[in-house]
Design a protein around this motif. Sequence first.
Motif, short mmCIF file in Angstrom:
data_model
loop_
_atom_site.label_atom_id
_atom_site.label_comp_id
_atom_site.label_asym_id
_atom_site.label_seq_id
_atom_site.Cartn_x
_atom_site.Cartn_y
_atom_site.Cartn_z
N LYS A 36 2.83 -7.00 -6.83
CA LYS A 36 2.88 -5.55 -7.07
C LYS A 36 4.31 -5.05 -6.98
CE LYS A 36 2.16 -4.35 -2.22
NZ LYS A 36 1.16 -4.19 -1.17
N ILE A 163 -7.24 -5.49 5.69
CA ILE A 163 -5.84 -5.26 6.09
C ILE A 163 -5.91 -4.65 7.49
CG2 ILE A 163 -3.64 -4.16 5.49
CD1 ILE A 163 -4.83 -3.56 2.71
N MET A 201 -1.29 -11.66 5.67
CA MET A 201 -0.18 -11.29 4.81
C MET A 201 1.07 -11.95 5.40
SD MET A 201 -1.53 -7.44 3.92
CE MET A 201 -0.28 -6.52 4.72
N THR A 202 2.25 -11.55 4.94
CA THR A 202 3.48 -12.22 5.37
C THR A 202 3.60 -12.30 6.90
OG1 THR A 202 4.68 -11.65 3.36
CG2 THR A 202 6.00 -12.02 5.34
N ARG A 217 -2.73 -13.37 1.27
CA ARG A 217 -2.11 -12.55 0.23
C ARG A 217 -0.66 -12.28 0.63
NH1 ARG A 217 -6.43 -9.69 2.28
NH2 ARG A 217 -4.87 -8.20 2.98
N GLY A 219 3.27 -11.22 -0.25
CA GLY A 219 4.24 -10.58 -1.14
C GLY A 219 5.66 -10.82 -0.68
N THR A 220 6.03 -10.16 0.43
CA THR A 220 7.41 -10.15 0.91
C THR A 220 8.01 -11.55 1.08
OG1 THR A 220 6.82 -8.13 2.07
CG2 THR A 220 8.90 -9.17 2.70
N ARG A 226 10.07 -5.21 -0.55
CA ARG A 226 9.75 -4.26 -1.62
C ARG A 226 10.44 -2.94 -1.36
NH1 ARG A 226 4.89 -6.46 -0.75
NH2 ARG A 226 4.48 -5.04 0.95
C1 LIG Z 1 1.16 -5.48 -0.44
C2 LIG Z 1 -0.07 -6.17 -0.01
C3 LIG Z 1 -0.02 -7.48 0.49
C4 LIG Z 1 1.26 -8.27 0.69
O1 LIG Z 1 1.91 -7.87 1.85
P1 LIG Z 1 3.25 -8.60 2.37
O2 LIG Z 1 3.40 -8.10 3.75
O3 LIG Z 1 4.36 -8.18 1.46
O4 LIG Z 1 3.02 -10.07 2.33
C5 LIG Z 1 -1.23 -8.09 0.81
N1 LIG Z 1 -2.41 -7.44 0.65
C6 LIG Z 1 -2.49 -6.20 0.17
C7 LIG Z 1 -3.84 -5.55 0.00
C8 LIG Z 1 -1.33 -5.52 -0.17
O5 LIG Z 1 -1.42 -4.26 -0.65
#
Ligand SMILES: *Cc1c(COP(=O)(O)O)cnc(C)c1O
Length: 231
Positions: A36, A163, A201-202, A217, A219-220, A226
């Motif tokens: 994203k 989350i 997540m991260t 999941r 991202g970072t 981001r």
């Molecule tokens: C942005 C996001 C992530 C990724 O988070 P990071 O901390 O960057 O790894 C995972 N899950 C959802 C639902 C997100 O919106």
Amino acid sequence: MTRLAERLDSIRDRIGKAEQQYQRPAGSVKLLAVSKTRPVTDVQQALQAGQRCFGESYVQDALEKVTALAGETIEWHFIGPIQSNKTRPIAEHFDWVQSVDRLKIAQRLSEQRPPTLPPLNICLQVNISRDPAKSGVTPEQLLPLARDIALLPQLQLRGLMTIPTYSDNFEQQRQPFRDLRVCMETLQAEGFALDTLSMGMTDDMEAAIAEGATMVRIGTAIFGPREQKAK
Ligand SMILES: *Cc1c(COP(=O)(O)O)cnc(C)c1O
């Protein structure tokens, strides 16, 4: 090797180490790269490094990438909040939707899923920390919602996503993930054939793997920090 490919490698390494440490079978945790807000060139770099599953949260931003990469073999996951007037492009262009927390949205996704495509894979989002600022159903709302969604023809209910409220303490991170696993086991005992626990997540990936995540999941740690998206 690009910087991005190196980061992907080190995440795969972290996942493998956590699987080993917490007695999870090797390869049992799937990596979803959360792209994203990132440009399509970042997704292309990740593709070249062997990553095939990508997560997106904003419909418009996602559609540009989905369209640009239409020739590639990619599994696209929608993981963001869903407005009911945006369900059609999601039903048409994604393989998974992990952020379903209302029957109305699920009904629209089922109706709008093109019959030529396989059913849309669904995870129900659970507000496991009961945080008023977060989306998701409460654990009590889960069973009735799952029963209704299981009847929708163009959806395939696969599991749960959460989350949790942020914590930097490992034991505190584990608790909500344990609670989500219990929710999934409860549904399985009710007869639902679920195979996906999308959590981690991260910053809390290891705690989620310790508690049974089948998908993290990230991202970072793959794409770097981001910028805050303007609303
Ligand atoms: C942005 C996001 C992530 C990724 O988070 P990071 O901390 O960057 O790894 C995972 N899950 C959802 C639902 C997100 O919106």
